[in-house]
Design an enzyme around this catalytic site. Structure first.
Site, mmCIF file in Angstrom:
data_model
loop_
_atom_site.group_PDB
_atom_site.id
_atom_site.type_symbol
_atom_site.label_atom_id
_atom_site.label_comp_id
_atom_site.label_asym_id
_atom_site.label_seq_id
_atom_site.Cartn_x
_atom_site.Cartn_y
_atom_site.Cartn_z
ATOM 1 N N ASP A 229 29.500 1.732 17.808
ATOM 2 C CA ASP A 229 30.584 2.175 18.670
ATOM 3 C C ASP A 229 31.520 3.117 17.906
ATOM 4 O OD1 ASP A 229 32.071 1.784 21.235
ATOM 5 O OD2 ASP A 229 33.606 0.965 19.889
ATOM 6 N N GLU A 290 27.131 6.409 18.573
ATOM 7 C CA GLU A 290 27.935 6.864 19.699
ATOM 8 C C GLU A 290 29.022 7.754 19.102
ATOM 9 O OE1 GLU A 290 30.960 5.328 23.195
ATOM 10 O OE2 GLU A 290 31.204 4.799 21.087
#
Length: 591
Positions: A229, A290
């Site tokens: 993330d 990401e």
């Protein structure tokens, strides 16, 4: 009827090689990965929130769909301020979702079905309920405990102003001021997201050591990889300088650079060290970035041979329903990835954006609203689904890896009329004072899935409960209403995934095809191996090459009075043209 685009007699003007065929044994180069958002996938205990046993009970659906791996969004112990992306304990399961035993059962069942499991890792920030942050708040300025996070004195005569002008991704300032035991205001701490998600300080070796330990914990349990993330956000520029640009989730920083809080050089050494760690484990464990970076060559740096394995292609995701934009995105993406020897990782939807079945039904098709409310323009549901199916069929014909977001195989749209009082996205609350710039948030794409049309809650939960309300119309999208039904979105996905594997499209070479007498703003034509992939973006149908074998189409094809096969607008087809008229690319596009 709009004028026909006739490519039936002279289908090619030229072939332009874009990407060479890349045969290779690594599974992650060609994988189809399915994202599970746990709280909305399947609820086993009736509390209205999806859980790990629920996921386990539905793994056969994913095996039947034909995917290679499953990425599971966070399930760690958390106060759930940001749906689990605020982690309080990285080595435990939140009771909402089950137990470590439940996870082990899920992993074992997935592996028995031939599915790999990728889990989410959230290294940019923790929850404010993490033991480290509680220790930091209890400790004095300058302490070792505070050194794990980014604490700074404020500006102004009494430190009453934030240390810099950075804004939270969720709206409002990126700094919150602490209060000391004596009730007096103290230092400020940085949080690029919600105030209950304090950013870690990755210049601290203790943070590095902790996350390597976390990686080992899950690798030792048998996970196959990590989706990282905010992978571009761990390192901040020295001095934390002011910055007046703007960064949005997925879209990144447009027209203003990446900013001093993102895409700093130091992140790459972190991932090199993680890659060295993963390479000590058997089975080709993977790292997936990401990274919301608009400039494709910058994204490609995350997937150099000694760093991560995949990075989401958000440039492709954010492309509008526009032939020239889609074509250029595909070409640029492959060129950037090829430069570092990495696969391109295609994606059209995820838990942070309006589903593509809804985006493509807007008047500005493919625009990226921050959620859709009842007072906003409502998408054309039929047109949006038609274009979404076409876009997916185009995506699954491209070389590289592909990600699917749960429910898109059912053609799910967003819930665009959700009552405001049930919203839970922190972006909705943090932008409450933003007036016309208030963000509706991501709840619309996170609504629990419909499995059974006639059951309460459409089979999501045994009690019919759901943590977010499901639209009444979700019943027609339910899995049991589509399985085995010719032409359904579910069957289209299943067939496309199987054909993709059978034809070797994920490792094939790609040529951009110029079609005779066609407007490039109306058609995208690509050749992967021997398959011609045509997407009609214009207002009129396209006449397909005579004698072609249509392998798969995203919607029904037509015929004209002369018996010619017509590709309708907003449709993609995979075809095998007559071999005697199939030219060879001039260079690297052919295997």
């Amino acid at each position: 009827m709009d004028a026909l685009l006739d490519v039936s007699t002279a289908p090619w003007v030229d072939l332009h090689p874009v990407h060479p065929a890349t045969p290779g044994a690594e599974w992650w180069r060609t994988a189809v990965v399915y994202q599970v958002y746990p709280r909305s996938f399947a609820d086993s205990d009736g509390d209205g929130i999806g859980d790990l046993p629920g996921i386990t009970s539905r793994l056969e659906h994913l095996a039947e769909l034909g995917v290679d791996a499953v990425w599971i969004s966070p399930f760690y112990r958390s106060p759930q301020v940001d749906a689990g992306y605020d982690v309080a304990d990285y080595r435990d399961i939140d009771p909402l979702f089950g137990t470590l035993t439940d996870f082990d059962d899920l992993l074992g069942r997935a592996h028995s079905l031939g599915l790999r499991i990728i889990i989410d890792l959230v290294p940019n920030h923790t929850s404010d309920e993490h033991a480290w942050f509680r220790q930091a708040l209890a400790a004095a300025p300058g302490s070792a405990e505070r050194g794990r996070y980014i604490f700074r004195p404020g500006r102004g005569a009494a430190g009453e102003l934030p240390p810099n002008n950075w804004k939270s991704i969720f709206g409002g300032p990126a700094w919150t001021r602490t209060t000391g035991p004596d009730g007096e205001p103290g230092e400020w701490y940085l949080h690029m997201f919600d105030s209950r998600q304090p950013d870690l300080d990755w210049s601290n070796p203790e943070v590095h050591e902790e996350f390597e330990s976390i990686l080992r914990f899950w690798l030792d349990r048998g996970v196959d990889g990590f989706r990282v993330d905010v992978a571009h956000g761990l390192v901040k520029a020295d001095g934390l300088p002011d910055w007046s640009g703007y960064t949005a989730m997925v879209e990144g920083s447009r027209d203003s650079g990446t900013g001093p809080m993102f895409d700093q050089e130091g992140v790459h050494e972190i991932y090199r060290s993680w890659r060295r760690l993963l390479d000590t484990y058997p089975g080709q464990r993977v790292l997936v970035a990401e990274a919301w970076i608009e400039h494709l060559p910058r994204i490609a740096r995350y997937v150099r041979p000694d760093e991560m394995h995949q990075a989401f292609n958000f440039t492709y995701l954010t492309s509008r329903w526009d032939a020239e934009e889609a074509r250029q995105s595909i070409i640029d993406s492959l060129e950037a990835s090829d430069a570092v020897g990495a696969p391109t990782t295609w994606v059209l939807s995820n838990h942070d954006v309006v589903r593509h079945a809804s985006r493509f039904g807007l008047s500005e098709a493919g625009s990226m609203p921050k959620g859709i409310a009842a007072s906003d323009e409502q998408p054309d549901e039929e047109l949006g689904l038609r274009r979404a199916r076409a876009a997916t069929l185009q995506m699954l014909a491209l070389p590289g890896a592909a990600y699917l977001y749960q429910g898109e195989e059912l053609g799910l749209p967003d819930h665009t009329t959700m009552p405001d009082e049930v919203r839970q996205d922190p972006a909705w609350f943090r932008t409450a004072d933003a007036g016309s710039d208030r963000e509706t948030g991501r709840d619309g794409c996170r609504v629990p899935l419909p499995w059974s049309a006639a059951e309460p809650g459409f089979g999501f939960s045994p009690t019919g409960s759901a943590w977010l309300p499901q639209p009444e119309g979700y019943g027609r999208y339910a899995l049991d209403a589509q399985r085995g039904v010719a032409g359904s979105t579910y069957e289209l996905y299943r067939q496309a995934v199987a054909l993709r594997r059978h034809l070797g499209l994920a490792s094939g070479g790609l040529d951009c095809v110029e079609l005779a007498d066609t407007d490039p703003s109306e058609v995208v034509a690509l050749r992967n191996r021997e398959v011609l992939v045509i997407t009609a973006y214009g207002p009129g149908p396209v006449v397909l090459p005579a004698g072609s074998d249509v392998l798969l189409a995203s919607d029904h094809l037509g015929t004209d009075a002369r018996g010619r096969t017509l590709l309708p607008p907003d449709t993609t087809a995979w075809i095998l043209p007559p071999t005697q008229r199939l030219p060879r690319a001039r260079s690297a596009g052919a295997e």
